[in-house]
Design a protein around this motif. Structure first.
Motif, PDB file in Angstrom:
ATOM      1  N   GLY A 155      -5.447   4.811   3.201  1.00  0.00           N
ATOM      2  CA  GLY A 155      -4.924   4.112   4.272  1.00  0.00           C
ATOM      3  C   GLY A 155      -5.395   2.946   5.105  1.00  0.00           C
ATOM      4  O   GLY A 155      -5.642   2.808   6.453  1.00  0.00           O
ATOM      5  N   TYR A 156      -5.528   1.719   4.193  1.00  0.00           N
ATOM      6  CA  TYR A 156      -5.809   0.831   4.652  1.00  0.00           C
ATOM      7  C   TYR A 156      -5.201  -0.485   3.777  1.00  0.00           C
ATOM      8  O   TYR A 156      -4.787  -0.710   1.835  1.00  0.00           O
ATOM      9  N   LEU A 157      -4.673  -1.714   4.062  1.00  0.00           N
ATOM     10  CA  LEU A 157      -4.003  -3.168   3.263  1.00  0.00           C
ATOM     11  C   LEU A 157      -5.698  -3.848   3.131  1.00  0.00           C
ATOM     12  O   LEU A 157      -6.060  -4.542   3.916  1.00  0.00           O
ATOM     13  N   LEU A 158      -5.241  -3.904   2.506  1.00  0.00           N
ATOM     14  CA  LEU A 158      -6.215  -5.385   2.000  1.00  0.00           C
ATOM     15  C   LEU A 158      -6.007  -6.620   1.374  1.00  0.00           C
ATOM     16  O   LEU A 158      -4.925  -6.986   0.808  1.00  0.00           O
ATOM     17  N   LEU A 159      -7.092  -8.225   2.886  1.00  0.00           N
ATOM     18  CA  LEU A 159      -6.397  -8.734   1.957  1.00  0.00           C
ATOM     19  C   LEU A 159      -7.706  -9.514   1.830  1.00  0.00           C
ATOM     20  O   LEU A 159      -8.350  -9.601   2.116  1.00  0.00           O
ATOM     21  N   GLN A 160      -7.163 -10.799   0.706  1.00  0.00           N
ATOM     22  CA  GLN A 160      -8.386 -11.483   0.431  1.00  0.00           C
ATOM     23  C   GLN A 160      -7.731 -12.812   1.119  1.00  0.00           C
ATOM     24  O   GLN A 160      -7.011 -13.617   0.911  1.00  0.00           O
ATOM     25  N   GLY A 161      -8.862 -13.904   1.673  1.00  0.00           N
ATOM     26  CA  GLY A 161      -9.135 -14.963   2.468  1.00  0.00           C
ATOM     27  C   GLY A 161      -9.486 -15.809   1.264  1.00  0.00           C
ATOM     28  O   GLY A 161     -10.819 -15.979   0.496  1.00  0.00           O
ATOM     29  N   ILE A 162      -8.625 -17.071   1.267  1.00  0.00           N
ATOM     30  CA  ILE A 162      -9.380 -18.028   0.025  1.00  0.00           C
ATOM     31  C   ILE A 162      -9.244 -18.893   0.701  1.00  0.00           C
ATOM     32  O   ILE A 162      -7.946 -19.266   1.625  1.00  0.00           O
ATOM     33  N   ASP A 221      -3.746 -13.465   0.723  1.00  0.00           N
ATOM     34  CA  ASP A 221      -2.840 -12.977  -0.069  1.00  0.00           C
ATOM     35  C   ASP A 221      -2.682 -11.448   0.421  1.00  0.00           C
ATOM     36  O   ASP A 221      -3.875 -11.139   0.426  1.00  0.00           O
ATOM     37  N   ILE A 222      -1.642 -10.981   0.266  1.00  0.00           N
ATOM     38  CA  ILE A 222      -1.502  -8.898   0.011  1.00  0.00           C
ATOM     39  C   ILE A 222      -2.482  -8.909  -1.422  1.00  0.00           C
ATOM     40  O   ILE A 222      -1.625  -9.104  -2.112  1.00  0.00           O
ATOM     41  N   VAL A 223      -3.300  -7.826  -1.280  1.00  0.00           N
ATOM     42  CA  VAL A 223      -3.573  -7.530  -2.376  1.00  0.00           C
ATOM     43  C   VAL A 223      -3.883  -6.348  -2.862  1.00  0.00           C
ATOM     44  O   VAL A 223      -3.044  -5.508  -3.815  1.00  0.00           O
ATOM     45  N   GLY A 224      -2.887  -5.552  -2.114  1.00  0.00           N
ATOM     46  CA  GLY A 224      -2.788  -4.378  -1.717  1.00  0.00           C
ATOM     47  C   GLY A 224      -3.030  -2.641  -1.054  1.00  0.00           C
ATOM     48  O   GLY A 224      -3.730  -3.677  -0.137  1.00  0.00           O
ATOM     49  N   VAL A 225      -3.099  -2.001  -1.008  1.00  0.00           N
ATOM     50  CA  VAL A 225      -2.527  -0.469  -0.417  1.00  0.00           C
ATOM     51  C   VAL A 225      -3.110   0.637  -0.915  1.00  0.00           C
ATOM     52  O   VAL A 225      -2.758   1.211  -1.807  1.00  0.00           O
ATOM     53  N   ALA A 226      -4.720   1.027  -0.320  1.00  0.00           N
ATOM     54  CA  ALA A 226      -4.644   2.206  -0.664  1.00  0.00           C
ATOM     55  C   ALA A 226      -5.315   2.803   0.774  1.00  0.00           C
ATOM     56  O   ALA A 226      -6.438   1.928   0.822  1.00  0.00           O
ATOM     57  N   LEU A 233      -6.613  -1.682  -6.527  1.00  0.00           N
ATOM     58  CA  LEU A 233      -7.986  -0.971  -5.503  1.00  0.00           C
ATOM     59  C   LEU A 233      -8.119   0.599  -5.756  1.00  0.00           C
ATOM     60  O   LEU A 233      -7.174   1.423  -6.504  1.00  0.00           O
ATOM     61  N   TYR A 234      -8.801   0.946  -5.074  1.00  0.00           N
ATOM     62  CA  TYR A 234     -10.088   2.341  -5.572  1.00  0.00           C
ATOM     63  C   TYR A 234      -9.970   2.724  -4.649  1.00  0.00           C
ATOM     64  O   TYR A 234     -10.400   2.642  -3.683  1.00  0.00           O
ATOM     65  N   LEU A 262     -10.996   4.215   0.980  1.00  0.00           N
ATOM     66  CA  LEU A 262     -10.547   2.367   0.451  1.00  0.00           C
ATOM     67  C   LEU A 262     -11.877   2.281   0.065  1.00  0.00           C
ATOM     68  O   LEU A 262     -12.763   2.023   0.775  1.00  0.00           O
ATOM     69  N   LEU A 263     -12.481   2.846  -1.277  1.00  0.00           N
ATOM     70  CA  LEU A 263     -13.658   2.034  -1.581  1.00  0.00           C
ATOM     71  C   LEU A 263     -14.041   1.195  -2.150  1.00  0.00           C
ATOM     72  O   LEU A 263     -15.909   0.227  -1.924  1.00  0.00           O
TER      73      LEU A 263
END
Length: 415
Positions: free
Chosen positions: A353-360, A346-351, A402-403, A67-68
């Motif tokens: 091999g990573y799960l990306l979360l955003q903290g608000i 919130d869950i942003v997405g998966v790409a 996600l890229y 995930l870049l």
């Protein structure tokens, strides 16, 4: 008398061939794409081996792209000290990849819909028109793009005889997405699937780049899946004809997954045989945001966001769908992770091999963000369940993509 056939002499490999074979074996063992890129720059012989299309495809199969970054109003790369930061830095340069897709004809009319394996799927509306409700229900213009090499393919429209499989006014959602190519196809092959969700049935429109044409697959009994009855759902607030019954789409091990609202089940599309089924969610699922990820050994993992009361802290539970033995198709709890405090997640997405979360920050609304917005994104590496700070940004990333990819120098054309 016929003399016995002589065996065909084998061509002996030259010392140069043997050296190249040895180099390939060494380079395939480099886990870091950055190390491989540095080796490519070391000398001409290294570069010749590494730049070979067959080698790069083999390397990508053994080392899935990391995930870049994420694409919102621009490319937001992973930031130090994240392990992907070095590889992401190359994409932060304006000429590394064109994520605005300015190379498309009339680029202003295209909208990102999905990405996979270095490709992006975009949908368009006719020139001179903005997006309207109807544009999102039945889509005729689709393009598959390679932003690194600035290539694109415009897909033909779904033929009228196939489109007749659905009555368009009955469609409540029309979702186009990229699917992996059929097994055995070329590395540049792909499929595009459009999922048409109607009141009582689902229809898949599938485009194969290898065949260059569309075909349709119809699944009746959709109403029974979402209501538990054999008859079409009744009218009213719960009528599936009024709104989509499916949540965000996830992918794992050649299958797509959607959460079915109000049913505590997942809809599963197996892309190998284009078969649809459902899976029960864990019994202790409490209704938080979920994602589907690829766990080791072909298993499916499910991270789930929950808020602990009365303190209000967020935690991430992780369960795995077992595939073998007496507990096959049952969810087993694996881990419970506490997340940094004073943030809503919130869950942003998966790409990659990573799960990306955003903290608000507490009290901040992304629908009406303040001018000094500062969001922190965290990545969870699925293999190790290690949580790390991924990046900070002042952009709202509600609809970010996600890229995951390798450095441009190690990315052969995907179409």
């Amino acid at each position: 008398m016929v003399s016995p056939a002589q065996p065909t002499p084998r061509r002996l490999q030259s010392p140069a061939d043997l050296a190249d074979d040895a180099l390939r074996e060494i380079f395939l063992r480099l886990d870091s794409p950055a190390d491989l890129a540095r080796a490519s720059a070391a000398c001409a012989s290294f570069r010749r081996v590494i730049k070979d299309h067959g080698f790069l495809c083999h390397y990508h199969a053994l080392h899935p792209p990391p995930l870049l970054g994420l694409i919102a109003r621009g490319f937001v790369p992973a930031q130090p000290p994240h392990p992907s930061a070095a590889a992401a830095r190359a994409f932060a340069h304006a000429d590394a990849a064109d994520f605005s897709f300015s190379f498309l004809p009339s680029p202003h009319r295209w909208r990102r819909r999905d990405s996979r394996d270095g490709r992006f799927l975009l949908s368009g509306v006719p020139d001179g028109r903005g997006y309207r409700r109807g544009d999102l229900v039945w889509i005729t213009d689709l393009a598959v793009c390679d932003p690194v090499h600035r290539r694109y393919i415009l897909l033909p429209a779904i033929p009228i005889d196939l489109a007749a499989a659905v009555h368009q006014p009955d469609i409540v959602d029309f979702e186009p997405f990229l699917a992996p190519a059929a097994e055995g196809d070329k590395d540049t092959s792909f499929r595009v699937i459009c999922l048409a969700q109607c009141a009582v049935k689902l229809v898949l429109f599938v485009f194969s780049s290898g065949l260059g044409q569309w075909h349709a697959v119809t699944f009746d009994g959709w109403s029974a899946m979402i209501t538990g009855a054999g008859n079409p759902a009744s009218t009213g607030a719960g009528n599936p004809a009024l709104r989509s019954e499916l949540s965000q789409r996830y992918y794992a091990h050649r299958c797509f997954y959607w959460f079915i609202h109000r049913r505590n089940r997942l809809l599963v599309l197996n892309t190998s045989g284009l078969e649809i089924s459902t899976i029960e969610l864990p019994r202790d699922y409490t209704g938080g945001e979920i994602a589907i990820v690829e766990d080791g050994e072909g298993r499916v993992g499910m991270p789930s966001l929950c808020r602990l009361l009365p303190h209000g802290m967020f935690h991430l539970s992780y369960t795995v769908l077992q595939k073998d033995g007496e507990i096959a198709n049952q969810w087993q709890s694996e881990e419970l992770l506490l997340l940094p405090e004073k943030l809503h997640y919130d869950i942003v997405g998966v790409a990659g091999g990573y799960l990306l979360l955003q903290g608000i920050p507490e009290g901040v609304s992304l629908l009406h963000p303040p001018k000094n917005l500062n969001l922190t994104c965290f990545s969870l590496e699925v293999k190790t369940l290690q949580l790390e700070r991924f990046c900070q940004t002042n952009q709202s990333i509600i609809c970010a993509e996600l890229y995951a990819g390798h450095p441009p120098s190690l990315s052969p054309p995907s179409i």
